[in-house]
Design an enzyme around this catalytic site. Sequence first.
Site, PDB file in Angstrom:
ATOM      1  CE1 TYR A 314      -3.722  -2.542   0.970  1.00 61.81           C
ATOM      2  CE2 TYR A 314      -1.908  -3.537   2.180  1.00 61.81           C
ATOM      3  CZ  TYR A 314      -3.173  -3.618   1.641  1.00 61.81           C
ATOM      4  OH  TYR A 314      -3.875  -4.780   1.766  1.00 61.81           O
ATOM      5  CD  GLU A 335      -1.318   2.856  -4.231  1.00 61.93           C
ATOM      6  OE1 GLU A 335      -1.055   2.863  -3.013  1.00 61.93           O
ATOM      7  OE2 GLU A 335      -2.447   3.116  -4.693  1.00 61.93           O
ATOM      8  CG  ASP A 383       0.174   3.392   5.327  1.00 58.94           C
ATOM      9  OD1 ASP A 383      -0.826   3.484   6.079  1.00 58.94           O
ATOM     10  OD2 ASP A 383       0.766   4.388   4.869  1.00 58.94           O
ATOM     11  CB  CYS A 410      -5.825   5.374   8.889  1.00 58.51           C
ATOM     12  SG  CYS A 410      -6.550   4.422   7.556  1.00 58.51           S
TER      13      CYS A 410
HETATM   14  N1  SAH Z   1       1.909   4.368   2.238  1.00 52.05           N
HETATM   15  C1  SAH Z   1       1.376   5.481   1.491  1.00 52.05           C
HETATM   16  C2  SAH Z   1      -0.132   5.351   1.180  1.00 52.05           C
HETATM   17  C3  SAH Z   1      -1.028   4.932   2.304  1.00 52.05           C
HETATM   18  S1  SAH Z   1      -2.759   5.118   1.986  1.00 52.05           S
HETATM   19  C4  SAH Z   1       1.644   6.770   2.244  1.00 52.05           C
HETATM   20  O1  SAH Z   1       2.075   6.770   3.408  1.00 52.05           O
HETATM   21  O2  SAH Z   1       1.438   7.841   1.659  1.00 52.05           O
HETATM   22  C5  SAH Z   1      -3.241   3.572   1.410  1.00 52.05           C
HETATM   23  C6  SAH Z   1      -2.900   3.303  -0.038  1.00 52.05           C
HETATM   24  O3  SAH Z   1      -3.387   1.996  -0.362  1.00 52.05           O
HETATM   25  C7  SAH Z   1      -3.550   4.248  -1.038  1.00 52.05           C
HETATM   26  O4  SAH Z   1      -2.546   4.782  -1.867  1.00 52.05           O
HETATM   27  C8  SAH Z   1      -4.515   3.348  -1.843  1.00 52.05           C
HETATM   28  O5  SAH Z   1      -4.594   3.716  -3.204  1.00 52.05           O
HETATM   29  C9  SAH Z   1      -3.864   1.986  -1.707  1.00 52.05           C
HETATM   30  N2  SAH Z   1      -4.723   0.795  -1.806  1.00 52.05           N
HETATM   31  C10 SAH Z   1      -6.020   0.645  -1.462  1.00 52.05           C
HETATM   32  N3  SAH Z   1      -6.409  -0.634  -1.600  1.00 52.05           N
HETATM   33  C11 SAH Z   1      -5.328  -1.324  -2.055  1.00 52.05           C
HETATM   34  C12 SAH Z   1      -5.096  -2.704  -2.380  1.00 52.05           C
HETATM   35  N4  SAH Z   1      -6.042  -3.621  -2.270  1.00 52.05           N
HETATM   36  N5  SAH Z   1      -3.861  -3.052  -2.777  1.00 52.05           N
HETATM   37  C13 SAH Z   1      -2.879  -2.121  -2.898  1.00 52.05           C
HETATM   38  N6  SAH Z   1      -3.040  -0.823  -2.603  1.00 52.05           N
HETATM   39  C14 SAH Z   1      -4.257  -0.418  -2.187  1.00 52.05           C
END
Ligand code: SAH
Length: 454
Positions: A314, A335, A383, A410
């Site tokens: 993520y 991501e 995350d 979160c």
């Molecule tokens: N680590 C990053 C983003 C965290 S927010 C930071 O600190 O900025 C969570 C992220 O997960 C988002 O970018 C969202 O697009 C992504 N996301 C949501 N569902 C997902 C999935 N099933 N697999 C991969 N990424 C995902």
Amino acid sequence: MTSVEKNQTYSVTIDDLSHEGLGVAHINGYPLFIENALPEEEMTIKAVKVGKKFGYGKVLERTSANPERQEVKDSALLRSGIAPLSHMTYDYQLRFKQQQIEKVLKNIAKLPKLPVAPTIGMEKPFAYRNKAQIPVQKVDNQLTTGFYRKNSHVLLPIEDYFIQDPKIDQAIVAVRNILQRFNVKAYNERENTGFIRHIVIRRGHYSHEMMVILVTRAERFFKGNEIAEMIKAELPEVVSVIQNINPEKTNVIMGREEKVLFGKATINDTLLGKTYRISPQSFYQVNTKQTEVLYQTAIDFAELDSEDVVVDAYCGIGTIGLSFAEKVKHVYGVEIVPQAIEDAKANAQANGIKNANYEIGKAEKIMSRWAREGIEPTVIFVDPPRKGLDEKFIEASAAVNPEKIIYISCNPATLARDLRRYEDLGYHAVKVQPVDLFPQTYHVESVTLLVKAV
Ligand code: SAH
């Protein structure tokens, strides 16, 4: 059956807080949720909504005050849900968040002994948001910006949003006035007519680069470029004006299609000394200062060395993994948003990092594939969004046998659920550190260290 009746008044004492920071009072065991009410406070309320299992009340008169009560700057901050905890002192907010995590660790994770450190707060817990997404409506024939009243689409006009970067507040008014001067029509939700739906603004906390995104219903933007030039002329920090087209009748703010009306397609900002480019559709934490505290906490928990192979799941635009990439052997990021992965790749390159690979896809899918391909991570950072981790991800991540898992969350409820699953698979949660990324709101961010049980 409840004895509580709608529109009746009751004398109550608040005995709890909900996870959304609403006061809870019980009448013969029936819970009523009440805005702007703190534990121990006595008050007369009116029952405004009465459901089967719970209801909502409204304060008519409060006869005592919790010593942790603080004066609310503007009642719209509570009514809109922009700052639902702004009636609590900041110390109290920080304890509230720590307790929220303790509660779910006990009730959902069944890990009552797992220590939760005091929440790390901000010195100045306001004016922190680097991003705003502001609806535009026609009110009294004027283009109006503000925020929806909670659980509705009734617009409360607001110019001082309190928790946003004040430069963003000023920019919203300036952009709105320019649109008004050009006679741009506000979007009408009910009829799916009109033009301008939202003004979205991002401002780099360190770079001061500003991006203005005009979300429109239709593609044809009469005088769009002239409007963009005018925005730049009035707001010199603007380096990017984007038109995002969202023709659907939906609550989702942005559509898929985009056009650059002025300047660049991205803005830059800095986190822990590294530079990042950010696209309109990419996730980027809204509280830059506290994000640095959050990431540093996660990195400290991981105790990384040059032999570590790290998964950044993520990963968004790659900010977590790229913060420490040069200290480890390799970083694998995944991501789901393609624009974010483009950013992550560009960000690796711009920061001179060659040992990071990125994949577009669902973390649960890619993690399983990496496991099959024989990648052996020693540390996995996760995350996820509010819904937490997919069961498949948890299984695949435990199957590759990392020494540590660093869980950035979160949402305490899904964190607790996932910690239980990991515990059952032999990953033991050692400590939890809440970091306040969203002062004045009920959002609770935290970092948890899990280690392989021996
Ligand atoms: N680590 C990053 C983003 C965290 S927010 C930071 O600190 O900025 C969570 C992220 O997960 C988002 O970018 C969202 O697009 C992504 N996301 C949501 N569902 C997902 C999935 N099933 N697999 C991969 N990424 C995902």
